[in-house]
Scaffold this motif. Structure first.
Motif, PDB file in Angstrom:
ATOM      1  N   SER A 189       0.832  -1.200   0.000  1.00 10.96           N
ATOM      2  CA  SER A 189       0.000   0.000   0.000  1.00 10.96           C
ATOM      3  C   SER A 189       0.865   1.247   0.000  1.00 10.96           C
ATOM      4  O   SER A 189       1.953   1.273   0.575  1.00 10.96           O
ATOM      5  CB  SER A 189      -0.919   0.019   1.226  1.00 10.96           C
ATOM      6  N   HIS A 190       0.397   2.279  -0.661  1.00  7.32           N
ATOM      7  CA  HIS A 190       1.107   3.546  -0.661  1.00  7.32           C
ATOM      8  C   HIS A 190       0.993   4.198   0.717  1.00  7.32           C
ATOM      9  O   HIS A 190      -0.012   4.035   1.421  1.00  7.32           O
ATOM     10  CB  HIS A 190       0.530   4.486  -1.722  1.00  7.32           C
ATOM     11  N   GLN A 191       1.998   4.939   1.082  1.00  8.17           N
ATOM     12  CA  GLN A 191       1.943   5.685   2.330  1.00  8.17           C
ATOM     13  C   GLN A 191       0.869   6.763   2.226  1.00  8.17           C
ATOM     14  O   GLN A 191       0.705   7.395   1.188  1.00  8.17           O
ATOM     15  CB  GLN A 191       3.301   6.325   2.623  1.00  8.17           C
ATOM     16  N   ARG A 192       0.111   6.932   3.293  1.00  9.92           N
ATOM     17  CA  ARG A 192      -0.941   7.945   3.275  1.00  9.92           C
ATOM     18  C   ARG A 192      -0.355   9.342   3.117  1.00  9.92           C
ATOM     19  O   ARG A 192       0.742   9.640   3.581  1.00  9.92           O
ATOM     20  CB  ARG A 192      -1.740   7.885   4.581  1.00  9.92           C
ATOM     21  N   ALA A 193      -1.136  10.195   2.466  1.00  2.00           N
ATOM     22  CA  ALA A 193      -0.678  11.571   2.232  1.00  2.00           C
ATOM     23  C   ALA A 193      -0.549  12.356   3.526  1.00  2.00           C
ATOM     24  O   ALA A 193       0.204  13.338   3.586  1.00  2.00           O
ATOM     25  CB  ALA A 193      -1.642  12.279   1.270  1.00  2.00           C
ATOM     26  N   ASP A 194      -1.281  11.953   4.572  1.00  2.00           N
ATOM     27  CA  ASP A 194      -1.230  12.707   5.826  1.00  2.00           C
ATOM     28  C   ASP A 194      -0.112  12.236   6.758  1.00  2.00           C
ATOM     29  O   ASP A 194      -0.046  12.646   7.907  1.00  2.00           O
ATOM     30  CB  ASP A 194      -2.578  12.659   6.546  1.00  2.00           C
ATOM     31  N   VAL A 195       0.773  11.375   6.263  1.00  5.82           N
ATOM     32  CA  VAL A 195       1.941  10.964   7.037  1.00  5.82           C
ATOM     33  C   VAL A 195       3.121  11.850   6.636  1.00  5.82           C
ATOM     34  O   VAL A 195       3.625  11.777   5.516  1.00  5.82           O
ATOM     35  CB  VAL A 195       2.284   9.481   6.797  1.00  5.82           C
TER      36      VAL A 195
ATOM     37  N   THR B 260       1.236   7.297  12.053  1.00  5.27           N
ATOM     38  CA  THR B 260       2.536   7.152  11.422  1.00  5.27           C
ATOM     39  C   THR B 260       3.174   5.804  11.749  1.00  5.27           C
ATOM     40  O   THR B 260       3.565   5.041  10.860  1.00  5.27           O
ATOM     41  CB  THR B 260       3.454   8.297  11.863  1.00  5.27           C
ATOM     42  N   TRP B 261       3.262   5.491  13.036  1.00  6.12           N
ATOM     43  CA  TRP B 261       3.812   4.204  13.465  1.00  6.12           C
ATOM     44  C   TRP B 261       2.817   3.067  13.211  1.00  6.12           C
ATOM     45  O   TRP B 261       3.230   1.930  12.939  1.00  6.12           O
ATOM     46  CB  TRP B 261       4.191   4.247  14.935  1.00  6.12           C
ATOM     47  N   ALA B 262       1.524   3.361  13.280  1.00  3.42           N
ATOM     48  CA  ALA B 262       0.521   2.335  12.959  1.00  3.42           C
ATOM     49  C   ALA B 262       0.678   1.876  11.516  1.00  3.42           C
ATOM     50  O   ALA B 262       0.567   0.685  11.203  1.00  3.42           O
ATOM     51  CB  ALA B 262      -0.885   2.882  13.194  1.00  3.42           C
ATOM     52  N   SER B 263       0.935   2.810  10.632  1.00  5.87           N
ATOM     53  CA  SER B 263       1.164   2.467   9.229  1.00  5.87           C
ATOM     54  C   SER B 263       2.388   1.571   9.082  1.00  5.87           C
ATOM     55  O   SER B 263       2.378   0.600   8.320  1.00  5.87           O
ATOM     56  CB  SER B 263       1.345   3.746   8.404  1.00  5.87           C
ATOM     57  N   ALA B 264       3.435   1.882   9.824  1.00  2.00           N
ATOM     58  CA  ALA B 264       4.628   1.040   9.790  1.00  2.00           C
ATOM     59  C   ALA B 264       4.313  -0.364  10.288  1.00  2.00           C
ATOM     60  O   ALA B 264       4.769  -1.365   9.726  1.00  2.00           O
ATOM     61  CB  ALA B 264       5.732   1.669  10.637  1.00  2.00           C
TER      62      ALA B 264
END
Length: 580
Positions: A290-296, A393-397
């Motif tokens: 998945s692409h990184q969210r724009a709000d990160v 941010t860390w949740a995405s990681a």
């Protein structure tokens, strides 16, 4: 005449003696069979649930930066499930686990609380009660009635009314809390204010020790219940940790183990976790990420102070996962020491994806300012009086290749790490790629315990302990064939799983997934998307237009799911769901 009567009495005495001997013999045989069944044949069942843990936090699931040797060993010696689905939120998952019903059937179509109420069009509708319905019988009740010794420790989140406390839903002994609080003995709510009561056997417990820390203290309580177990009965133990749910708090000595570990930032960690996941065997090597969210915000764009605070939050989170693993090791040590381990089926899972709350997202912006005496200074982060969130941010990681997090119907919200171990159960160790669900726990446990669900009996009633009329039938599937290596999956490509919570909705059927997310920024339902999860677990390539026949099939499954489970989408977005 007297002799005739005497002869009759003697004859009757002989007949009565034979009759009573037959009864005694039959009863003894029944007791012998019952005792043998309880002692020798049926496994103990240990259900361990983590709270808001990310998919790749365990080393065996692609991590490696957090010490999780206990759970890694369970996965390596047992079964690791690559496609295990929960609901997108804590209480919805727990209702499905304990009842085998979709959360809407079980009464948890939404969460009812101070900051979450059913929408106007959901109020009063069956399935939106905000607690377990009376006609949703729990697996603990059925195992209790079948002779299992049942006990529960940790987070309940299925209703605070007396009738719905765990002591009244099939557990003999309990130490529980309705929903999250701080992790020390302050009893404050997750955002540092209010009060959270602990219940010991249904009554408010006011005896928390000064050194109380939830993960350690829950483990102490659970081992205490194991020590009190009925020696001639198998047990069902439910250990529901609150780690690593916010507020992020942990003992100093554990946090110190991770000092400086995350100074390179969440962008680097996300890449490492994604690579680790794809090399683990759980996903294909060429899976779309998945692409990184724009709000990160990129890590390098943060200030020095922002980096220190953010990295510290992740250090605390890692300490909470580490401490949970260490305490699970304590439970397993007790089982092994007391010759209980081999015949204990151990199930571990997270209740949903990683929590993405931050000072800018979720309830936090409105609630943190209301908290009093909060000390979130760098020196106090993770200690009493702090309310630390590790952010999206860390949740995405932590979710690695997957999109989104808790509360979302994307894979990052509902695909969770899950492990099963059972040394004496002829369990086929390895990785299972079949579609599995929290709904499957109850049918699996009942089959192994030799228990028939009351909805399948002729009367629809259980024993006299729980005569409440007819009960709903569980919709999950027993995983016993998978455990024994007799099947790779208990579902065909046409056996779909539907899901919905707070507008995040969809269907999984085989390798295909239909997803409709809830757009928080616009407060409305997003359009439907279709993904091939074999190639695209990150949900990047929408095939809704290029595969119209599959799209229509999946939409048909969705309509059936809505009808069968009484799903009511919250206003004002109901018109947005009128399907073609």
């Amino acid at each position: 005449m007297f002799n005739t009567a005497l002869t009759f009495l003697k004859s009757s005495h002989v007949m009565l003696s034979v009759f009573f001997l037959a009864i005694v013999s039959a009863n003894a045989h029944a007791v012998e069979n019952k005792t043998k069944q309880h002692n020798d044949e049926r496994p103990n069942i240990l259900l361990i649930v983590a709270d808001d843990m990310a998919y790749t936090d365990l080393s065996v699931f692609g991590g490696g930066d957090i010490a999780t040797p206990t759970l890694d060993t369970l996965a390596e010696e047992g079964l690791a499930f690559s496609r295990f689905y929960a609901a997108a939120q804590c209480s919805a998952t727990r209702s499905m686990l304990l009842t085998g019903l979709d959360n809407h059937q079980a009464g948890m179509g939404t969460t009812v609380g101070a900051y979450s109420q059913p929408a106007p069009n959901q109020q009063g509708k069956p399935g939106y009660e905000g607690e377990i319905r009376d006609d949703a019988i729990t697996v603990s009740t059925l195992l209790q009635e079948a002779g299992y010794d049942t006990f529960m420790v940790g987070k309940w989140h299925l209703g605070a009314s007396l009738k719905n406390r765990p002591i009244n839903r099939g557990f003999n002994r309990t130490f529980a809390i309705q929903q999250n609080s701080d992790h020390f003995n302050d009893r404050l709510g997750s955002f540092g204010f209010g009060r959270r009561d602990y219940w010991r056997n249904g009554e408010v417990a006011n005896d928390l020790p000064d050194d109380f820390y939830q993960t350690r203290s829950f483990t102490d309580e659970f081992i205490g219940h194991l020590q009190q177990r009925k020696q001639d009965s198998p047990f069902f133990g439910y250990l529901a940790y609150t780690a690593p749910h916010y507020p992020l708090q942990a003992p100093d000595d554990i946090i110190d183990k991770y000092k400086g570990k995350y100074d390179t930032g969440y962008d680097v960690l996300r890449q490492k976790r994604a690579e680790g996941l794809m090399s683990s065997g759980l996903l294909a090597q060429n899976a779309l990420v998945s692409h990184q969210r724009a709000d990160v915000t990129q890590w390098d764009a943060l200030s020095v102070d922002e980096k220190k605070t953010s990295a510290r939050a992740m250090e605390i989170y890692a300490a909470m996962v580490d401490e949970m693993d260490s305490n699970i090791a304590r439970v397993i040590h007790y089982l092994k020491k007391n010759d209980l381990y081999d015949n204990t089926l151990i199930i571990f899972l997270s209740d949903n994806g990683a929590e993405a709350a931050s000072h800018l997202r979720g309830h936090a912006p409105a609630l943190i300012p209301k908290a009093k005496n909060v000390d979130n200074s760098l020196a106090n982060m993770g200690r009493k009086g702090s309310v630390v969130l590790y952010s999206h941010t860390w949740a995405s990681a932590g979710e690695g290749v997957f999109r989104e997090y808790k509360f979302s119907g994307a894979e990052g919200g509902i695909r969770v790490p899950a492990i099963m171990s059972w040394p004496a159960g002829s369990l086929k160790a390895g990785i299972n790629h079949g579609v599995t669900s929290v709904l499957d726990f109850m049918p699996t446990a009942l089959e192994l315990a030799g228990v028939t669900h009351p909805s399948t009996s002729s009367s629809g009633n259980t024993s006299s302990k729980s005569e409440k009329g007819r009960f709903q039938s569980p919709i999950g599937k027993s995983l016993v064939p998978v455990l024994h290596g007799e099947a790779d999956s208990v579902r065909t490509d046409d056996d779909y799983l539907g899901f919905e919570f707070w507008g995040g909705r969809g269907v999984v059927a085989g390798n295909w997934k239909l997803t409709g997310l809830y757009n928080q920024q616009q407060s409305k339902l997003a359009r439907w998307e279709l993904f091939d999860l074999t190639k695209d677990p990150g949900e990047q390539a929408d095939l809704s237009h290029s595969r119209p026949e599959k799209m229509q099939q999946m939409l048909g499954y969705w309509r059936e799911y809505v009808k069968n489970n009484g799903v009511v989408l919250a206003e004002p977005d109901v018109p947005a769901l009128r399907l073609p």
